[in-house]
Design a protein around this motif. Structure first.
Motif, PDB file in Angstrom:
ATOM      1  N   ARG A  13     -18.777 -27.023  -2.424  1.00  0.00           N
ATOM      2  CA  ARG A  13     -19.499 -26.635  -1.207  1.00  0.00           C
ATOM      3  C   ARG A  13     -20.926 -26.251  -1.553  1.00  0.00           C
ATOM      4  O   ARG A  13     -21.175 -25.454  -2.446  1.00  0.00           O
ATOM      5  CB  ARG A  13     -18.801 -25.453  -0.529  1.00  0.00           C
ATOM      6  N   MET A  14     -21.868 -26.845  -0.817  1.00  0.00           N
ATOM      7  CA  MET A  14     -23.257 -26.482  -1.001  1.00  0.00           C
ATOM      8  C   MET A  14     -23.491 -25.096  -0.407  1.00  0.00           C
ATOM      9  O   MET A  14     -23.011 -24.795   0.685  1.00  0.00           O
ATOM     10  CB  MET A  14     -24.161 -27.509  -0.324  1.00  0.00           C
ATOM     11  N   PRO A  15     -24.219 -24.234  -1.099  1.00  0.00           N
ATOM     12  CA  PRO A  15     -24.430 -22.877  -0.583  1.00  0.00           C
ATOM     13  C   PRO A  15     -25.337 -22.872   0.634  1.00  0.00           C
ATOM     14  O   PRO A  15     -26.243 -23.707   0.772  1.00  0.00           O
ATOM     15  CB  PRO A  15     -25.070 -22.157  -1.767  1.00  0.00           C
ATOM     16  N   TYR A  16     -25.080 -21.937   1.531  1.00  0.00           N
ATOM     17  CA  TYR A  16     -25.957 -21.716   2.675  1.00  0.00           C
ATOM     18  C   TYR A  16     -26.975 -20.639   2.325  1.00  0.00           C
ATOM     19  O   TYR A  16     -26.754 -19.819   1.422  1.00  0.00           O
ATOM     20  CB  TYR A  16     -25.141 -21.291   3.893  1.00  0.00           C
ATOM     21  N   SER A  17     -28.075 -20.630   3.045  1.00  0.00           N
ATOM     22  CA  SER A  17     -29.119 -19.637   2.766  1.00  0.00           C
ATOM     23  C   SER A  17     -28.642 -18.222   3.064  1.00  0.00           C
ATOM     24  O   SER A  17     -29.227 -17.254   2.579  1.00  0.00           O
ATOM     25  CB  SER A  17     -30.369 -19.940   3.597  1.00  0.00           C
ATOM     26  N   THR A  18     -27.577 -18.096   3.862  1.00  0.00           N
ATOM     27  CA  THR A  18     -27.050 -16.770   4.189  1.00  0.00           C
ATOM     28  C   THR A  18     -26.056 -16.258   3.161  1.00  0.00           C
ATOM     29  O   THR A  18     -25.608 -15.103   3.259  1.00  0.00           O
ATOM     30  CB  THR A  18     -26.358 -16.809   5.566  1.00  0.00           C
ATOM     31  N   ASP A  19     -25.669 -17.080   2.188  1.00  0.00           N
ATOM     32  CA  ASP A  19     -24.671 -16.662   1.200  1.00  0.00           C
ATOM     33  C   ASP A  19     -25.192 -15.507   0.344  1.00  0.00           C
ATOM     34  O   ASP A  19     -26.389 -15.398   0.058  1.00  0.00           O
ATOM     35  CB  ASP A  19     -24.307 -17.831   0.284  1.00  0.00           C
ATOM     36  N   LEU A  20     -24.260 -14.661  -0.085  1.00  0.00           N
ATOM     37  CA  LEU A  20     -24.596 -13.561  -0.977  1.00  0.00           C
ATOM     38  C   LEU A  20     -24.955 -14.082  -2.365  1.00  0.00           C
ATOM     39  O   LEU A  20     -24.357 -15.043  -2.856  1.00  0.00           O
ATOM     40  CB  LEU A  20     -23.401 -12.607  -1.102  1.00  0.00           C
ATOM     41  N   THR A  21     -25.915 -13.449  -2.991  1.00  0.00           N
ATOM     42  CA  THR A  21     -26.202 -13.734  -4.398  1.00  0.00           C
ATOM     43  C   THR A  21     -25.230 -12.931  -5.276  1.00  0.00           C
ATOM     44  O   THR A  21     -24.543 -12.020  -4.797  1.00  0.00           O
ATOM     45  CB  THR A  21     -27.643 -13.355  -4.763  1.00  0.00           C
ATOM     46  N   ASP A  22     -25.179 -13.275  -6.552  1.00  0.00           N
ATOM     47  CA  ASP A  22     -24.308 -12.536  -7.463  1.00  0.00           C
ATOM     48  C   ASP A  22     -24.700 -11.062  -7.520  1.00  0.00           C
ATOM     49  O   ASP A  22     -23.830 -10.180  -7.604  1.00  0.00           O
ATOM     50  CB  ASP A  22     -24.377 -13.147  -8.868  1.00  0.00           C
ATOM     51  N   GLU A  23     -26.011 -10.788  -7.481  1.00  0.00           N
ATOM     52  CA  GLU A  23     -26.472  -9.393  -7.537  1.00  0.00           C
ATOM     53  C   GLU A  23     -26.045  -8.629  -6.287  1.00  0.00           C
ATOM     54  O   GLU A  23     -25.609  -7.470  -6.365  1.00  0.00           O
ATOM     55  CB  GLU A  23     -27.996  -9.339  -7.687  1.00  0.00           C
ATOM     56  N   HIS A  24     -26.153  -9.273  -5.130  1.00  0.00           N
ATOM     57  CA  HIS A  24     -25.759  -8.602  -3.892  1.00  0.00           C
ATOM     58  C   HIS A  24     -24.249  -8.359  -3.849  1.00  0.00           C
ATOM     59  O   HIS A  24     -23.792  -7.299  -3.403  1.00  0.00           O
ATOM     60  CB  HIS A  24     -26.188  -9.446  -2.686  1.00  0.00           C
ATOM     61  N   TRP A  25     -23.487  -9.337  -4.309  1.00  0.00           N
ATOM     62  CA  TRP A  25     -22.032  -9.170  -4.295  1.00  0.00           C
ATOM     63  C   TRP A  25     -21.601  -8.072  -5.260  1.00  0.00           C
ATOM     64  O   TRP A  25     -20.629  -7.349  -5.003  1.00  0.00           O
ATOM     65  CB  TRP A  25     -21.340 -10.485  -4.638  1.00  0.00           C
ATOM     66  N   ALA A  26     -22.320  -7.906  -6.369  1.00  0.00           N
ATOM     67  CA  ALA A  26     -21.989  -6.837  -7.297  1.00  0.00           C
ATOM     68  C   ALA A  26     -22.140  -5.468  -6.625  1.00  0.00           C
ATOM     69  O   ALA A  26     -21.387  -4.531  -6.934  1.00  0.00           O
ATOM     70  CB  ALA A  26     -22.893  -6.917  -8.533  1.00  0.00           C
ATOM     71  N   LEU A  27     -23.096  -5.346  -5.699  1.00  0.00           N
ATOM     72  CA  LEU A  27     -23.260  -4.097  -4.960  1.00  0.00           C
ATOM     73  C   LEU A  27     -22.159  -3.902  -3.920  1.00  0.00           C
ATOM     74  O   LEU A  27     -21.671  -2.790  -3.713  1.00  0.00           O
ATOM     75  CB  LEU A  27     -24.622  -4.085  -4.257  1.00  0.00           C
ATOM     76  N   LEU A  28     -21.762  -4.989  -3.264  1.00  0.00           N
ATOM     77  CA  LEU A  28     -20.866  -4.896  -2.118  1.00  0.00           C
ATOM     78  C   LEU A  28     -19.392  -5.021  -2.461  1.00  0.00           C
ATOM     79  O   LEU A  28     -18.541  -4.583  -1.681  1.00  0.00           O
ATOM     80  CB  LEU A  28     -21.237  -5.970  -1.095  1.00  0.00           C
ATOM     81  N   GLU A  29     -19.065  -5.616  -3.595  1.00  0.00           N
ATOM     82  CA  GLU A  29     -17.650  -5.848  -3.918  1.00  0.00           C
ATOM     83  C   GLU A  29     -16.824  -4.563  -3.906  1.00  0.00           C
ATOM     84  O   GLU A  29     -15.708  -4.555  -3.365  1.00  0.00           O
ATOM     85  CB  GLU A  29     -17.526  -6.532  -5.275  1.00  0.00           C
ATOM     86  N   PRO A  30     -17.316  -3.430  -4.451  1.00  0.00           N
ATOM     87  CA  PRO A  30     -16.487  -2.209  -4.394  1.00  0.00           C
ATOM     88  C   PRO A  30     -16.183  -1.751  -2.976  1.00  0.00           C
ATOM     89  O   PRO A  30     -15.167  -1.090  -2.749  1.00  0.00           O
ATOM     90  CB  PRO A  30     -17.353  -1.176  -5.138  1.00  0.00           C
TER      91      PRO A  30
END
Length: 288
Positions: A13-30
């Protein structure tokens, strides 16, 4: 040669511009992967679910038109309802707000000043029961009132949706209660509100929360827009939230769902704030 298009959609799947980056997901995953009664959730799949909700918020597409690459729309919809009901979106916004303050060079995680303002959104009829009612000047607009609080940097720190007839006094009271529940009022000393809040209500709120609630606005009426120091940042925030097509009107029938979508839009705004290039900062330095 036969190509399985469905396989390409799920694996490549090609990423969308709204997708989370790895850095953002590291903040939000917890926040999104917090252990529950059944233990931790499947984190990689959860990230795709969050991406799906950010996609719906930005594009405004209906649930049934959600691209198949995000998985079954019914699963995304049901997860959105759960997170809206249990306050997950509000907690995610709090985490991102702290990260944004740190990125902006603020020494404290929570603000000492916030600005609260409302925006009236016209309701869209979906049939059945709805919380929408008449509000605004002379009660001419039937819909919802969106309440947003920002700090001195303009980053949203809290968001709620109430019926359109809710008075500014009550809307400000609900927002301060919400900020207190999120643990954001520890350093709070000053709250700016517009003159829709009465002087008596401002004094009462100040006593209840042990802070100053200051009404701001121009005494004279001028046709040209004149920004009020610090207070204009919440107007900018409302404008940025307008990028979310899901907020074009109030499509939701409950305040819980409407608040969820407003908080998702605030999260998207904060993510863009975190992703921007940070060159030399200009202007007044405000210790807030």
């Amino acid at each position: 040669m036969t190509v399985d298009i469905g396989l390409i959609g799920t694996v490549c799947r090609m990423p969308y511009s709204t997708d989370l980056t790895d850095e953002h997901w590291a903040l939000l995953e917890p926040v999104f992967n917090a252990p529950g009664k059944r233990g931790p959730k499947h984190a990689p799949d959860l990230r795709r679910v969050v991406d799906a909700m950010l996609y719906v918020s930005h594009t405004g597409c209906q649930w049934r038109y959600l691209p198949d690459s995000f998985g079954p729309w019914t699963r995304v919809w049901s997860q959105f309802r759960r997170w809206s009901r249990n306050g997950t979106w509000a907690r995610a916004l709090t985490v991102l707000h702290e990260a944004a303050r740190q990125a902006d060079g603020r020494t404290a995680a929570t603000p000492s000043m916030v600005v609260i303002d409302t925006h009236l959104a016209r309701g869209a009829s979906n049939g059945g029961f709805t919380f929408h009612d008449r509000g605004g000047p002379y009660g001419r607009t039937k819909g919802a009132k969106r309440v947003v609080a920002v700090d001195v940097t303009g980053v949203p720190v809290g968001a709620l949706v109430v019926s359109a007839s809710t008075h500014e006094n009550r809307a400000s009271e609900l927002m301060l209660e919400h900020l207190n529940q999120q643990g954001i009022t520890g350093r709070l000393e000053l709250v700016l509100v517009d003159r829709g809040v009465t002087a008596a209500a401002a004094r009462t709120l100040g006593r209840q929360h042990d802070l100053e609630v200051r009404r701001v606005g121009w005494d004279d009426k001028q046709p040209a827009f004149r920004p009020i120091r610090h207070a204009w940042r919440v107007e900018v925030a409302h404008g940025q939230l307008g990028r979310s097509r899901r907020l074009a009107k109030s499509f939701e029938n409950t305040t819980t769902s409407a608040t969820g979508w407003l908080q998702v839009a605030c999260i998207a705004t904060t993510l863009r704030h975190l992703s921007r290039d940070r060159g030399p900062r200009r202007g007044l330095q405000v210790a807030a």
